[in-house]
Design a protein around this motif. Structure first.
Motif, PDB file in Angstrom:
ATOM      1  N   ALA A 168      -4.306 -12.968  49.095  1.00  0.00           N
ATOM      2  CA  ALA A 168      -3.528 -12.569  47.913  1.00  0.00           C
ATOM      3  C   ALA A 168      -4.440 -12.366  46.708  1.00  0.00           C
ATOM      4  N   ARG A 169      -5.484 -13.172  46.576  1.00  0.00           N
ATOM      5  CA  ARG A 169      -6.397 -13.001  45.439  1.00  0.00           C
ATOM      6  C   ARG A 169      -7.029 -11.615  45.481  1.00  0.00           C
ATOM      7  N   ILE A 170      -7.390 -11.179  46.691  1.00  0.00           N
ATOM      8  CA  ILE A 170      -8.029  -9.860  46.843  1.00  0.00           C
ATOM      9  C   ILE A 170      -6.999  -8.741  46.755  1.00  0.00           C
ATOM     10  N   ALA A 171      -5.958  -8.826  47.590  1.00  0.00           N
ATOM     11  CA  ALA A 171      -5.043  -7.686  47.727  1.00  0.00           C
ATOM     12  C   ALA A 171      -4.099  -7.557  46.538  1.00  0.00           C
ATOM     13  N   LEU A 172      -3.744  -8.679  45.911  1.00  0.00           N
ATOM     14  CA  LEU A 172      -2.811  -8.616  44.782  1.00  0.00           C
ATOM     15  C   LEU A 172      -3.531  -8.843  43.453  1.00  0.00           C
ATOM     16  N   ASP A 173      -4.850  -9.092  43.538  1.00  0.00           N
ATOM     17  CA  ASP A 173      -5.673  -9.279  42.346  1.00  0.00           C
ATOM     18  C   ASP A 173      -5.144 -10.412  41.466  1.00  0.00           C
ATOM     19  N   LEU A 174      -4.949 -11.559  42.071  1.00  0.00           N
ATOM     20  CA  LEU A 174      -4.446 -12.736  41.357  1.00  0.00           C
ATOM     21  C   LEU A 174      -5.516 -13.820  41.331  1.00  0.00           C
ATOM     22  N   GLU A 175      -5.540 -14.604  40.282  1.00  0.00           N
ATOM     23  CA  GLU A 175      -6.523 -15.692  40.237  1.00  0.00           C
ATOM     24  C   GLU A 175      -6.074 -16.919  41.009  1.00  0.00           C
ATOM     25  N   ARG A 176      -4.845 -17.331  40.763  1.00  0.00           N
ATOM     26  CA  ARG A 176      -4.301 -18.516  41.444  1.00  0.00           C
ATOM     27  C   ARG A 176      -2.939 -18.169  42.018  1.00  0.00           C
ATOM     28  N   PRO A 177      -2.929 -17.612  43.220  1.00  0.00           N
ATOM     29  CA  PRO A 177      -1.635 -17.219  43.812  1.00  0.00           C
ATOM     30  C   PRO A 177      -0.711 -18.424  43.951  1.00  0.00           C
ATOM     31  N   ARG A 178       0.575 -18.169  43.752  1.00  0.00           N
ATOM     32  CA  ARG A 178       1.592 -19.212  43.949  1.00  0.00           C
ATOM     33  C   ARG A 178       1.940 -19.267  45.434  1.00  0.00           C
ATOM     34  N   VAL A 179       1.768 -20.428  46.023  1.00  0.00           N
ATOM     35  CA  VAL A 179       1.959 -20.589  47.470  1.00  0.00           C
ATOM     36  C   VAL A 179       3.141 -21.509  47.740  1.00  0.00           C
ATOM     37  N   ARG A 180       3.988 -21.132  48.693  1.00  0.00           N
ATOM     38  CA  ARG A 180       5.081 -22.016  49.107  1.00  0.00           C
ATOM     39  C   ARG A 180       5.148 -22.079  50.627  1.00  0.00           C
ATOM     40  N   LEU A 181       5.637 -23.183  51.123  1.00  0.00           N
ATOM     41  CA  LEU A 181       5.870 -23.330  52.565  1.00  0.00           C
ATOM     42  C   LEU A 181       7.311 -22.950  52.864  1.00  0.00           C
ATOM     43  N   MET A 182       7.516 -22.173  53.918  1.00  0.00           N
ATOM     44  CA  MET A 182       8.881 -21.818  54.338  1.00  0.00           C
ATOM     45  C   MET A 182       9.563 -23.071  54.879  1.00  0.00           C
ATOM     46  N   ASN A 183      10.798 -23.309  54.433  1.00  0.00           N
ATOM     47  CA  ASN A 183      11.528 -24.486  54.892  1.00  0.00           C
ATOM     48  C   ASN A 183      13.022 -24.160  54.916  1.00  0.00           C
ATOM     49  N   ILE A 184      13.837 -25.149  55.320  1.00  0.00           N
ATOM     50  CA  ILE A 184      15.272 -24.886  55.389  1.00  0.00           C
ATOM     51  C   ILE A 184      15.995 -25.607  54.262  1.00  0.00           C
ATOM     52  N   GLY A 185      15.283 -25.807  53.171  1.00  0.00           N
ATOM     53  CA  GLY A 185      15.819 -26.447  51.983  1.00  0.00           C
ATOM     54  C   GLY A 185      14.645 -26.665  51.061  1.00  0.00           C
ATOM     55  N   LEU A 210      -5.399 -22.003  44.149  1.00  0.00           N
ATOM     56  CA  LEU A 210      -4.013 -21.599  44.394  1.00  0.00           C
ATOM     57  C   LEU A 210      -3.107 -22.613  43.709  1.00  0.00           C
ATOM     58  N   SER A 211      -1.873 -22.208  43.479  1.00  0.00           N
ATOM     59  CA  SER A 211      -0.912 -23.117  42.879  1.00  0.00           C
ATOM     60  C   SER A 211       0.172 -23.397  43.911  1.00  0.00           C
ATOM     61  N   PHE A 212       0.205 -24.632  44.419  1.00  0.00           N
ATOM     62  CA  PHE A 212       1.197 -24.961  45.443  1.00  0.00           C
ATOM     63  C   PHE A 212       2.521 -25.301  44.771  1.00  0.00           C
ATOM     64  N   ASP A 213       3.550 -24.530  45.086  1.00  0.00           N
ATOM     65  CA  ASP A 213       4.831 -24.660  44.394  1.00  0.00           C
ATOM     66  C   ASP A 213       5.940 -25.248  45.269  1.00  0.00           C
ATOM     67  N   GLY A 214       5.569 -25.917  46.384  1.00  0.00           N
ATOM     68  CA  GLY A 214       6.597 -26.559  47.203  1.00  0.00           C
ATOM     69  C   GLY A 214       7.172 -25.637  48.266  1.00  0.00           C
ATOM     70  N   PHE A 215       8.474 -25.783  48.477  1.00  0.00           N
ATOM     71  CA  PHE A 215       9.131 -25.057  49.572  1.00  0.00           C
ATOM     72  C   PHE A 215       9.857 -23.807  49.083  1.00  0.00           C
ATOM     73  N   THR A 216      10.085 -22.891  50.011  1.00  0.00           N
ATOM     74  CA  THR A 216      10.984 -21.785  49.739  1.00  0.00           C
ATOM     75  C   THR A 216      11.872 -21.597  50.956  1.00  0.00           C
ATOM     76  N   GLU A 217      12.887 -20.734  50.830  1.00  0.00           N
ATOM     77  CA  GLU A 217      13.805 -20.497  51.937  1.00  0.00           C
ATOM     78  C   GLU A 217      13.884 -19.008  52.250  1.00  0.00           C
ATOM     79  N   GLY A 218      14.457 -18.696  53.406  1.00  0.00           N
ATOM     80  CA  GLY A 218      14.510 -17.313  53.867  1.00  0.00           C
ATOM     81  C   GLY A 218      15.154 -16.342  52.888  1.00  0.00           C
ATOM     82  N   ASP A 219      16.107 -16.821  52.096  1.00  0.00           N
ATOM     83  CA  ASP A 219      16.794 -15.883  51.194  1.00  0.00           C
ATOM     84  C   ASP A 219      16.004 -15.615  49.921  1.00  0.00           C
TER      85      ASP A 219
END
Lengths: 352, 352
Positions: A168-185, A210-219
């Motif tokens: 993401a740093r290369i392709a989206l040209d971001l310094e600290r991409p926001r990262v989340r783990l896919m979860n069901i809540g 990177l900036s770890f922002d916790g979980f995300t969901e499919g929607d």
């Protein structure tokens, strides 16, 4: 590797044939003037396709490959085809003649060959397949793993997060991409033990770029509030395909609705520019190019049904990762998580 | 249970309040004349909401519940609220006063309470959450598990297939529903060991009232060529939410496109009936009502944001399952898989 970056092209993969591959590479070359190519495949057909692309011809070397990996070949069969265009393209990366390879062929075969020939890079347990998806925000979102690993432990997920952020740093040209783990809540106790442990490790790894922002969901994949979504390859593959299928489903419904009456047809004609905009945004060619991350070399999978613009996109992805030396970047980042494991206290949490 | 089928309604759950719940139940009652209801919640508010629905009032009993489960309550907190409308509705099913319960409240709490109070039925290891999704075909498709079990073994998946098929026979009026397992490819060697083993068991269980058609993938959910899709609760939840999110994503893009110019706006006005048709097909209220299968009693979860039509749908689902005695049907079908396990030879297959 020669002084100028060089990309190995499997000219034979893909449903659309050599002509579309060459047209796509020629398009990409215009964006990357310094790039050189080695084209693997049937020499006569490649030469014939290049007649229309003198500039690409001038920047390319052709290497005849007598064999072809078929779409139906099992990986175990494909890897024995040593003189296939796909095998030879990967071998060129292994030998250092090329920095990256692009193929529109059989995904399973490409993955198996790349893993076997290039080996997983130091510090990475398993490579992962990553791709970009469109969002409602300004940037696309990187998703991985999309199917290279059906089961993953916490350590795998953490490594995917690091690799996805480097991408993401290369392709989206971001310094600290926001990262989340896919979860069901999104609550801390949700999901499997592997996911909760990976979250604990990433939360502790504050020195990573990177900036770890916790979980995300499919929607929330397309919401544009996250740059990298990490999951095991099974649910990542399910999510990617469900998103593709649902987008097609809705546009199919739309088509039916718009042809349901004369009035609707008229409305459709008038709103054609709007529909064009929608199609442009959803066109998979604009997001073509899935990357195997974590190998000693860059390997990009172009979709089998990609058009010239799609192939150009995949080659562009390979060129950017090569120019920015993603392999070295990932290696450097992996130091940041060395020795980090999930805090023992987390093990006491209930498994579900 | 009394002679007439009776449904317990948690009148307090849901973002839209008692009024919408009562309007929805009243709507459903019109389709099921013989049905009786017990309404649990704040007596004064229920009575006030019933003023507009004399027919429902005549078919209902009101039981005052002084407490409410909040949307943010953890399941462990919620199950201690014994006098909540949700707890009391479930308790009525346990006591046999009602045959089914419908709630629009906190899903995790409802799942925990239902499991604890009603217990898993004989022959079933774990209950599963099932719902209907729209397809391009004539029928909706049943999907399960949607999040009750983050990890599942082959035996769980087989039981989900049997329960999902029983649901499809009733709700879709099919004799032998076509069942597929969600996977990341359709070839026999794809996926996890659990999935491949489940496939082997289902292939062998030819006496079951279902037709096992192998694997499906995320992009084929809405294609209409399968009646029941079975997965573990993690990837099922990811698939469901990704489908919801993508549908919303595409319609949001559409809205943006249609308001991008005066011309587009005009086209939109003219094609409004077409857009209305699309919205109708995608409206989640038309598919509202997720069912917990595998418990000693029918429990249906209505979406928190459902409108009266959505609530009516959820009640209708509960009524149908109660009338057709789904619990007894599942119990009968479970005999068909008793003793069946994955052939030992499959264990020799590589794990991925």
């Amino acid at each position: 590797m020669s002084s100028q970056p060089r990309i190995a092209i499997d000219a034979m993969g893909g449903d659309e044939g050599v002509r579309v591959m060459m047209a796509g590479v020629a398009l990409a070359r215009r964006r990357h003037e310094g790039l050189r190519f080695t084209l693997f495949g049937d020499e006569a057909r490649i030469k014939s396709a290049l007649v229309n692309h003198p500039n690409l011809r001038a920047a390319s070397e052709i290497v005849h490959a007598p064999d072809v990996v078929d779409a139906g070949d099992k990986p175990s069969v494909a890897i024995r085809k040593k003189t296939s265009s796909m095998s030879m393209a990967i071998a060129a990366v292994k030998a250092g003649d090329c920095g990256a390879a692009v193929s529109s062929g059989n995904t399973g075969a490409l993955m198996a060959m790349a893993k076997l020939a290039l080996r997983t890079m130091k510090g990475v347990d398993r490579p992962a397949l990553a791709a970009m998806l469109p969002t409602l925000g300004d940037n696309d979102v990187v998703m991985l793993d999309l199917g290279a690993n059906t089961e993953c432990d916490a350590r795998n997920l953490v490594q995917f997060a690091v690799m996805g952020a480097a991408y993401a740093r290369i392709a989206l040209d971001l310094e600290r991409p926001r990262v989340r783990l896919m979860n069901i809540g999104t609550e801390e106790m949700k999901g499997t033990e592997e996911i909760r442990d990976a979250a604990a490790i990433l939360r502790a790894a504050t020195s990573l770029p990177l900036s770890f922002d916790g979980f995300t969901e499919g929607d929330k994949i397309g919401r544009g509030d996250v740059d990298v979504i990490v999951s095991d390859g099974f649910s990542g593959n399910v999510a990617l395909k469900t998103a593709e299928g649902t987008a097609r489903f809705v546009t199919d419904l739309l088509r039916t609705a718009f042809t349901s009456s004369i009035r609707s047809k008229l409305g459709f004609l008038i709103s054609k520019p709007a529909m064009h905009l929608l199609r442009h945004h959803l066109d998979p060619n604009n997001h073509n190019g899935a990357v195997f991350l974590g190998l000693n070399g860059v390997v990009v999978k172009s979709h089998g049904s990609a058009n010239d613009k799609g192939v150009a996109n995949a080659v562009h992805v390979a060129a950017r990762l090569l120019e920015e030396d993603i392999t070295r970047r990932i290696a450097a980042d992996m130091h940041g998580i060395e020795g980090l494991t999930a805090p023992a206290s987390r093990m006491e949490l209930p498994a579900k």
